[in-house]
Structures are given as C-alpha cells and as structure tokens.
Design a protein around this motif. Structure first.
Motif, PDB file in Angstrom:
ATOM      1  N   GLU A 219     -11.376 -13.843 -27.738  1.00  0.00           N
ATOM      2  CA  GLU A 219     -10.510 -12.679 -28.237  1.00  0.00           C
ATOM      3  C   GLU A 219     -11.244 -12.068 -28.191  1.00  0.00           C
ATOM      4  O   GLU A 219     -10.857 -10.474 -28.146  1.00  0.00           O
ATOM      5  N   LEU A 220     -13.293 -12.281 -28.302  1.00  0.00           N
ATOM      6  CA  LEU A 220     -13.553 -11.068 -28.431  1.00  0.00           C
ATOM      7  C   LEU A 220     -13.390  -9.811 -27.228  1.00  0.00           C
ATOM      8  O   LEU A 220     -13.363  -8.195 -27.540  1.00  0.00           O
ATOM      9  N   LEU A 221     -13.914 -10.796 -25.808  1.00  0.00           N
ATOM     10  CA  LEU A 221     -13.615 -10.297 -24.639  1.00  0.00           C
ATOM     11  C   LEU A 221     -12.002  -9.587 -24.711  1.00  0.00           C
ATOM     12  O   LEU A 221     -12.170  -8.535 -24.356  1.00  0.00           O
ATOM     13  N   VAL A 222     -11.183  -9.891 -25.015  1.00  0.00           N
ATOM     14  CA  VAL A 222      -9.846  -9.272 -25.166  1.00  0.00           C
ATOM     15  C   VAL A 222      -9.703  -7.798 -25.798  1.00  0.00           C
ATOM     16  O   VAL A 222      -8.985  -7.073 -25.320  1.00  0.00           O
ATOM     17  N   GLY A 260      -7.425  -9.343  -9.875  1.00  0.00           N
ATOM     18  CA  GLY A 260      -8.378  -9.742  -9.636  1.00  0.00           C
ATOM     19  C   GLY A 260      -8.552 -10.992  -9.891  1.00  0.00           C
ATOM     20  O   GLY A 260      -7.070 -12.121 -10.281  1.00  0.00           O
ATOM     21  N   GLY A 261      -9.128 -11.983  -9.867  1.00  0.00           N
ATOM     22  CA  GLY A 261      -9.172 -12.858  -9.956  1.00  0.00           C
ATOM     23  C   GLY A 261      -9.178 -14.101 -11.338  1.00  0.00           C
ATOM     24  O   GLY A 261      -7.777 -14.688 -11.486  1.00  0.00           O
ATOM     25  N   VAL A 262      -9.072 -13.127 -12.936  1.00  0.00           N
ATOM     26  CA  VAL A 262      -8.252 -13.835 -13.658  1.00  0.00           C
ATOM     27  C   VAL A 262      -6.865 -13.393 -13.760  1.00  0.00           C
ATOM     28  O   VAL A 262      -5.972 -13.969 -14.547  1.00  0.00           O
ATOM     29  N   GLY A 285      -7.582 -15.581 -19.454  1.00  0.00           N
ATOM     30  CA  GLY A 285      -6.178 -15.573 -18.752  1.00  0.00           C
ATOM     31  C   GLY A 285      -4.913 -15.693 -19.537  1.00  0.00           C
ATOM     32  O   GLY A 285      -3.774 -14.531 -20.175  1.00  0.00           O
ATOM     33  N   ARG A 286      -4.853 -16.494 -20.074  1.00  0.00           N
ATOM     34  CA  ARG A 286      -3.961 -16.495 -21.272  1.00  0.00           C
ATOM     35  C   ARG A 286      -3.922 -16.263 -22.610  1.00  0.00           C
ATOM     36  O   ARG A 286      -2.643 -15.645 -23.234  1.00  0.00           O
ATOM     37  N   ALA A 287      -4.693 -15.160 -23.377  1.00  0.00           N
ATOM     38  CA  ALA A 287      -5.575 -14.937 -23.568  1.00  0.00           C
ATOM     39  C   ALA A 287      -5.058 -13.091 -24.037  1.00  0.00           C
ATOM     40  O   ALA A 287      -3.802 -13.070 -25.022  1.00  0.00           O
ATOM     41  N   ILE A 288      -4.993 -12.787 -22.257  1.00  0.00           N
ATOM     42  CA  ILE A 288      -4.430 -11.564 -21.943  1.00  0.00           C
ATOM     43  C   ILE A 288      -2.595 -11.651 -22.373  1.00  0.00           C
ATOM     44  O   ILE A 288      -2.775 -10.280 -22.783  1.00  0.00           O
ATOM     45  N   ARG A 289      -2.021 -12.668 -21.941  1.00  0.00           N
ATOM     46  CA  ARG A 289      -0.638 -12.257 -21.139  1.00  0.00           C
ATOM     47  C   ARG A 289      -0.665 -12.542 -22.420  1.00  0.00           C
ATOM     48  O   ARG A 289       0.653 -12.009 -23.418  1.00  0.00           O
TER      49      ARG A 289
END
Length: 470
Positions: A219-222, A260-262, A285-289
């Motif tokens: 979540e921090l990266l998102v 990209g891969g993600v 990927g799930r978190a970005i969605r």
C-alpha cells in the motif's frame, strides 16, 4: 515501386525479465526511379514472441552475459530463424540492469545476434519514453488530443512519461516502485528486500511472509505512485522514492496508462496466486487495481510487459536539405540518439530553452556522463533574424555540457534553415568549433541517426527508428 521485406529482432533486457520479438517489416521505396531512395515501413507482422525469461544474474550487481546470450540463441532456434537472416534490430538494456557492473559486456555479447543493431543502455528517462511509445500512448494522445501519462512498472522501478496533446514526450520521472523490491521463495520465505525500503518496512530476509504481512509495504508503494501521478499531494514518501525527478503535472489532468510486467497483473480480473512469480508483483498489481490510479481515467495499452521494445529498428535512408552548416566534424557519425523539441518548447525565451535542452540531454547519458546527442527542432517556419538569434542563444547555452566535455554539437531541423541557424550558433562557439546543423529531417525522440560524409551540398543520413506497436 517494388515492395521488399526484412526480418527485425528486438531484445529487451530488463531488471526482472529478458525477452525478444521477431517481426517481418514490409518496406517500400516511395521515391521515383531517378531520386535518392526513401524507404518507408508499410507493414509489420509479428512472427514470434519469445517466452518471458527472468534476467540471469551472477550476483546482485553482475549480469550473466553468457546466460543471456544462450537465452537469445535458444529463442532464435525456437523461432526457426538463422541469425544471418536478421537485417536489423535493437537491444535495449533497461531498469536496474542498465546500471549493473557489466552491462557493456552484455551489449557486446548480444550485438552479434543481428545485422545492424541499434544498441542502447536506457536510463530511466529514455526507458520511460520507450515504454510509453511502445504502449501506444503517443498515438492515443495525438489522436484524442489529450495528454497521457504512462506508468511503466517493472521489477525495480516505475518509469513515468507524460505525452502532450501532440503525442510527444514532454515530462519524465522515475520512482523506486516495482514488483521485485521484495523476493520470496515458494513457501513465502523472504529471500531479498531492496535497500530502497530501508526504514519504510520492518520485513527482513528469512521471515515467512503472508499477503497480510506484505500489505502495508504494498500500500505504501501504491501511495507513492498516486503521489507521482498527482492524484494526491506529494509528500516525503514520493520524494524519498524518487530516483531523479517526478513529472510536472500542473496542467490538464492526463489519461493514465500502465505498462511493464506489473501492468499484466493490473488489467487481469483473475490474477495468479500471490506467490506465482516469487515477488510482490501480484500483490502490487491487485492493489493498484483497487486504488485511485485505476479509478482515474485510464486506457489499456496494446502492449504491457513487452511495451519497451516489441520490434526492432527500421532504416530509412535519405538526404538532408542543402542548406546545412558544419565545422570540425569527423564523418561518418554513428548511432547518435535523437531528442526532439516541439514548437512550443522551441519558442521559449533563451533561458527557458536552455534549461529544457539541458534536461533533455541527460535522458541519454549513461551514469550521468555526457554523450553526443542530436537535438531535433520541429515546427519552426520562416523565422526572422531576431528569432534565429534567440534560438541560437538558447541552444548554445543548453548544449554547453557537451561543449565542456569536448563533444560535437548536432542540431537537426525539419524546415530549410540549417545554414542560417548554424552560422548564428558558430558565432557563439569557442575555437576549435565542432558543430553540425542539418535541415530537411523530420525526427522523433527515440530515433538514432547515422550521418555520412557530404554528398555535394547535402549529407546522407540513416534514420534508425525503434519500431513500436501502437
């Protein structure tokens, strides 16, 4: 006008994955029988897409060049092609891989797998441009007259590129957000935690992780990506994870795109098991969605994991215009990368133009070391003396890092004013002066230029353009 074809190979060596694509390019000479040949690509057929391989490393800082070459050789066999059949291509080394200790060794090992390869080590700025072009963002922005921000999320970094309404790259940036910042074995035991996460999480090598224990860092990266895309105010978090800069998004809100891969894991409604790739890519990927990124206006590109290079180069041989200026140049010049400025950028006051030029030059500098670049100026029509004087002033100052490094200056224009601009710039340069100012060339960022010895009052040039899927 006879049509011909050629085989083209693109090889992408990234932080996480290595892959190649084989294409057949249909090329037609569009010039008359009595004119200099002008070749144009009239069609592209993808013949073979390789498997996605993990990039082989000897250590965290050393690429296994021999293993990479074996991957490429094996894929050639699977594709049923002989390396002697390949006429053109591109090797692009990107992401953290471009900063590995022996990247040049890998370039050397791979350059023998095609005819006249364009070989480039792409830093985060150029990588962002290449990925955005490969994802089709430039075409979408131009066709819909809207800015597009592409986020190319790989294993180690996310490269951002903003395309303006004309479809040209205008801003770039890079943040340390990627799927392989944390690696795990098949049982969920952490085997690697990137140093960029020091102080941002308490996860350590040897711990057994679960999706729940990894969720806070994901979540921090998102959040960092949302800040980079200006969907929330930028804080110390995105500042800390920024590798060079973040794009200026103060204008019209752009449409978003993910490559990209993600990205494969963002767009799929049925992502694989969270441990499928031995990293946090699936969870990211799930978190970005679920995030504000996916809720914002966005497009799904035609290419995701293969966006950076889905084909290889096309060659178009032509002549410059006859109104050129040069002094102190050693011809031929080979594989000069092109960075293009649009009409609005070219029209800036000298101080602003110099800053823009200085920033764009660094897109192609491996490790920050100055390298020769062709600066392409687009859209100027019939400038007067004062306009040429302003332009020469801003360009000369912006190109000063090349002067300081003892490198030649190369400028290309689409309009017939190369001699006038070149003479105005020569007046401002110290001796010994090394300048090439060409015209009659419509060049785009991401192309590479070969320049031959003068033919009469013109110069023969080969424009090697990386071929992307739109």
């Amino acid at each position: 006008m006879e049509k011909t074809s050629m085989l083209s190979v693109g090889i992408d060596l990234g932080t996480s994955t290595t892959q190649l694509v084989v294409s057949r390019l249909t090329v037609r000479n569009t010039a008359s029988a009595f004119a200099v040949p002008k070749l144009s690509i009239t069609g592209k057929e993808v013949l073979y897409r390789s498997d996605i391989h993990f990039t082989p490393l000897r250590s965290d800082t050393e690429i296994d060049a021999n293993a990479v070459a074996k991957i490429v050789e094996a894929e050639y066999r699977r594709a049923g092609i002989d390396r002697a059949e390949i006429e053109t291509g591109a090797v692009i080394i990107t992401g953290e891989t471009a900063r590995k200790e022996n990247a040049r060794e890998v370039l050397s090992a791979l350059s023998g797998y095609a005819g006249d390869f364009v070989v480039a080590t792409a830093g985060p700025d150029l990588e962002g441009v290449l990925a955005g072009k490969g994802a089709g963002c430039g075409d979408y922005a131009r066709e819909h007259r809207t800015p597009v921000l592409n986020l190319d999320i790989g294993g180690g970094t996310a490269n951002l590129c903003l395309f303006d309404r004309e479809g040209e790259p205008a801003e770039t940036g890079c943040v340390n957000v990627g799927g392989r910042l944390i690696k795990l074995d098949g049982q969920g035991v952490i085997t690697y935690v990137s140093p960029v996460l020091d102080g941002l999480c308490t996860l350590r090598v040897g711990q057994t992780a679960t999706p729940e224990s990894l969720q806070p860092v994901v979540e921090l990266l998102v959040t960092a990506l949302e800040e980079a895309a200006a969907l929330r105010p930028r804080t110390a978090l995105s500042e800390r994870l920024t590798t060079n800069r973040l794009p200026d998004l103060a204008g019209e809100r752009p449409v978003l795109s993910f490559s990209g891969g993600v990205a494969d894991l963002i767009y799929t409604e049925s992502p694989p098991d969270w441990l499928a790739y031995g990293d946090i890519g699936v969870l990211l990927g799930r978190a970005i969605r679920r995030s504000a990124l996916f809720a914002a206006s966005h497009i799904q590109p035609g290419e995701t994991i293969r966006a950076t290079v889905v084909g290889a180069g096309s060659h178009a041989t032509t002549l410059t215009g006859s109104t050129i200026a040069y002094e102190g140049m050693d011809f031929p010049l080979k594989n000069l990368p092109v960075v293009a400025l649009g009409e609005e950028e070219v029209s800036q006051p000298p101080d602003a133009l110099a800053r823009t030029v200085g920033q764009r030059l660094t897109w192609f500098w491996e490790g920050g070391e100055p390298e020769p670049v062709v600066l392409a100026l687009r859209g100027m029509k019939s400038p007067g003396f004062d306009e040429l004087d302003r332009l020469a002033d801003g360009l000369t100052r912006g190109l000063s890092p090349l002067l300081a490094a003892g490198l030649p200056l190369a400028v290309a224009l689409d309009e017939d004013m190369g001699k006038a601009l070149g003479q105005a710039m020569l007046c401002r340069l110290p001796h010994p002066r090394r300048l090439l100012c060409m015209d009659g060339l419509d060049l785009r960022t991401g192309a590479y230029l070969d320049v031959g010895r003068p033919v009469g009052s013109a110069l023969p040039v080969v424009i090697k353009t990386l071929l992307f899927s739109s």
